[in-house]
Design a protein around this motif. Sequence first.
Motif, PDB file in Angstrom:
ATOM      1  N   HIS A  14      36.456  48.086  49.184  1.00 20.28           N
ATOM      2  CA  HIS A  14      35.392  47.541  50.035  1.00 20.28           C
ATOM      3  C   HIS A  14      35.689  46.095  50.419  1.00 20.28           C
ATOM      4  N   GLY A  15      36.974  45.804  50.604  1.00 23.40           N
ATOM      5  CA  GLY A  15      37.371  44.490  51.049  1.00 23.40           C
ATOM      6  C   GLY A  15      37.389  43.428  49.972  1.00 23.40           C
ATOM      7  N   LYS A  16      37.173  43.807  48.720  1.00 27.07           N
ATOM      8  CA  LYS A  16      37.133  42.836  47.626  1.00 27.07           C
ATOM      9  C   LYS A  16      38.268  43.094  46.633  1.00 27.07           C
ATOM     10  N   LYS A  17      38.959  42.029  46.255  1.00 26.91           N
ATOM     11  CA  LYS A  17      40.069  42.130  45.319  1.00 26.91           C
ATOM     12  C   LYS A  17      39.550  42.069  43.889  1.00 26.91           C
ATOM     13  N   PRO A  18      40.069  42.904  42.969  1.00 24.50           N
ATOM     14  CA  PRO A  18      39.600  42.856  41.578  1.00 24.50           C
ATOM     15  C   PRO A  18      39.951  41.526  40.918  1.00 24.50           C
ATOM     16  N   VAL A  77      43.793  31.746  21.290  1.00 29.69           N
ATOM     17  CA  VAL A  77      43.101  32.853  20.661  1.00 29.69           C
ATOM     18  C   VAL A  77      44.075  34.034  20.717  1.00 29.69           C
ATOM     19  N   HIS A  78      44.267  34.679  19.578  1.00 31.25           N
ATOM     20  CA  HIS A  78      45.323  35.683  19.429  1.00 31.25           C
ATOM     21  C   HIS A  78      45.329  36.714  20.566  1.00 31.25           C
ATOM     22  N   GLY A  79      46.448  36.772  21.291  1.00 30.44           N
ATOM     23  CA  GLY A  79      46.648  37.807  22.301  1.00 30.44           C
ATOM     24  C   GLY A  79      46.045  37.535  23.659  1.00 30.44           C
ATOM     25  N   MET A  80      45.258  36.468  23.817  1.00 28.54           N
ATOM     26  CA  MET A  80      44.554  36.277  25.080  1.00 28.54           C
ATOM     27  C   MET A  80      45.453  35.761  26.211  1.00 28.54           C
ATOM     28  N   PRO A  81      46.401  34.858  25.962  1.00 33.84           N
ATOM     29  CA  PRO A  81      47.312  34.511  27.060  1.00 33.84           C
ATOM     30  C   PRO A  81      48.070  35.734  27.592  1.00 33.84           C
ATOM     31  N   GLU A  82      48.476  36.601  26.681  1.00 36.51           N
ATOM     32  CA  GLU A  82      49.169  37.818  27.091  1.00 36.51           C
ATOM     33  C   GLU A  82      48.256  38.715  27.922  1.00 36.51           C
ATOM     34  N   LEU A  83      46.983  38.739  27.579  1.00 39.82           N
ATOM     35  CA  LEU A  83      46.042  39.574  28.328  1.00 39.82           C
ATOM     36  C   LEU A  83      45.901  39.100  29.767  1.00 39.82           C
ATOM     37  N   VAL A  84      45.726  37.793  29.967  1.00 37.99           N
ATOM     38  CA  VAL A  84      45.534  37.315  31.339  1.00 37.99           C
ATOM     39  C   VAL A  84      46.818  37.455  32.156  1.00 37.99           C
ATOM     40  N   ASN A  85      47.966  37.274  31.521  1.00 38.90           N
ATOM     41  CA  ASN A  85      49.220  37.479  32.243  1.00 38.90           C
ATOM     42  C   ASN A  85      49.383  38.942  32.636  1.00 38.90           C
ATOM     43  N   TYR A  86      48.952  39.833  31.753  1.00 32.68           N
ATOM     44  CA  TYR A  86      49.002  41.266  32.036  1.00 32.68           C
ATOM     45  C   TYR A  86      48.080  41.601  33.213  1.00 32.68           C
ATOM     46  N   ALA A  87      46.871  41.044  33.190  1.00 34.89           N
ATOM     47  CA  ALA A  87      45.922  41.295  34.285  1.00 34.89           C
ATOM     48  C   ALA A  87      46.519  40.867  35.612  1.00 34.89           C
ATOM     49  N   ARG A  88      47.107  39.700  35.626  1.00 34.38           N
ATOM     50  CA  ARG A  88      47.729  39.179  36.851  1.00 34.38           C
ATOM     51  C   ARG A  88      48.848  40.106  37.325  1.00 34.38           C
ATOM     52  N   SER A  89      49.629  40.637  36.377  1.00 33.43           N
ATOM     53  CA  SER A  89      50.740  41.517  36.750  1.00 33.43           C
ATOM     54  C   SER A  89      50.256  42.830  37.350  1.00 33.43           C
ATOM     55  N   GLY A 141      47.680  42.983  39.382  1.00 32.88           N
ATOM     56  CA  GLY A 141      47.001  42.704  40.643  1.00 32.88           C
ATOM     57  C   GLY A 141      45.570  42.242  40.496  1.00 32.88           C
ATOM     58  N   VAL A 142      45.185  41.852  39.280  1.00 30.66           N
ATOM     59  CA  VAL A 142      43.829  41.353  39.033  1.00 30.66           C
ATOM     60  C   VAL A 142      43.868  39.827  39.022  1.00 30.66           C
ATOM     61  N   GLU A 143      43.093  39.196  39.891  1.00 30.81           N
ATOM     62  CA  GLU A 143      43.051  37.735  39.945  1.00 30.81           C
ATOM     63  C   GLU A 143      42.342  37.201  38.701  1.00 30.81           C
ATOM     64  N   VAL A 144      42.822  36.067  38.179  1.00 29.28           N
ATOM     65  CA  VAL A 144      42.291  35.510  36.938  1.00 29.28           C
ATOM     66  C   VAL A 144      41.613  34.168  37.199  1.00 29.28           C
ATOM     67  N   PHE A 145      40.366  34.047  36.728  1.00 29.38           N
ATOM     68  CA  PHE A 145      39.623  32.795  36.829  1.00 29.38           C
ATOM     69  C   PHE A 145      39.170  32.352  35.446  1.00 29.38           C
TER      70      PHE A 145
END
Length: 274
Positions: free
Chosen positions: A106-110, A151-163, A165-169
Amino acid sequence: MRWNTRIASLAATVALAGGAVYGTGVASAEDAPQQPAAAAKSRPGAHEPQNIADLVTQIDRYYGGTKNADGTWSAAADSPYAHDVQRVEKAARKHLAEAGRKGTRHGKKPAVVLDVDDTMLLTYDYEKATNFTYGTKSFTDYVSKADRGPVHGMPELVNYARSKGVEVFFLTGSAEDVRAPFAKNLAKVGVRTPLDRTHLFLKDKANPPAYLKEACGAGDAWTCDGAQYKTATRKYIESRGFDLVASIGDQDSDFTGGYADRTFKLPNPMYKVS
């Protein structure tokens, strides 16, 4: 002020009882062992709150607290806390992968929005150094070093999300004057997503952006509490053409007000933010 309750909330929110916080980071009354009614009535001091020194000991065990040679404290990677974070991170990773697979709708990026303190960067060392007593200057001095662990594992999580196609804020209630060390520290722990002003949001009461000035006022006229500030910012992010498929934080106030399809709460028995 970032935290409006400290030691009082410590006693109110810590019901670990040997590690009773699992999955969502919230211990319910049902989790606590029940005493026979007769024993509770007859025992002297039956209504006395749990000793705060015992609560601190339980927190240290929960984090697997280790005092390092330089006097700082770290949390163990095999601690109950780390295992609880891992469970939340695993569920969030699955959800973000699915959102990335579906892509723009619907025109919106995750997109995903995350808190920073005790969601991305751990403050356990600060809490130990200050005996769980927050001070604006001491906290600013602490985070300005840009040397907090992740916080254990969280940098890896956001990098994974970005990979996927999920934008991270990132959205924190900390003040604008610590923007540079926040960005530096996030990059230092391995975050490989954009950390510019359009992706890292901090609270600027004196000179808020237009969307916040309308929602919260400015300076002495500022009317928003932490939850309202974060709600307004999530709403603004979505207005820019993003669908916030998830909000991740360590406080209930990180989720109040909506503007996120799902919420994932990390454990934090050290303080409470409203």
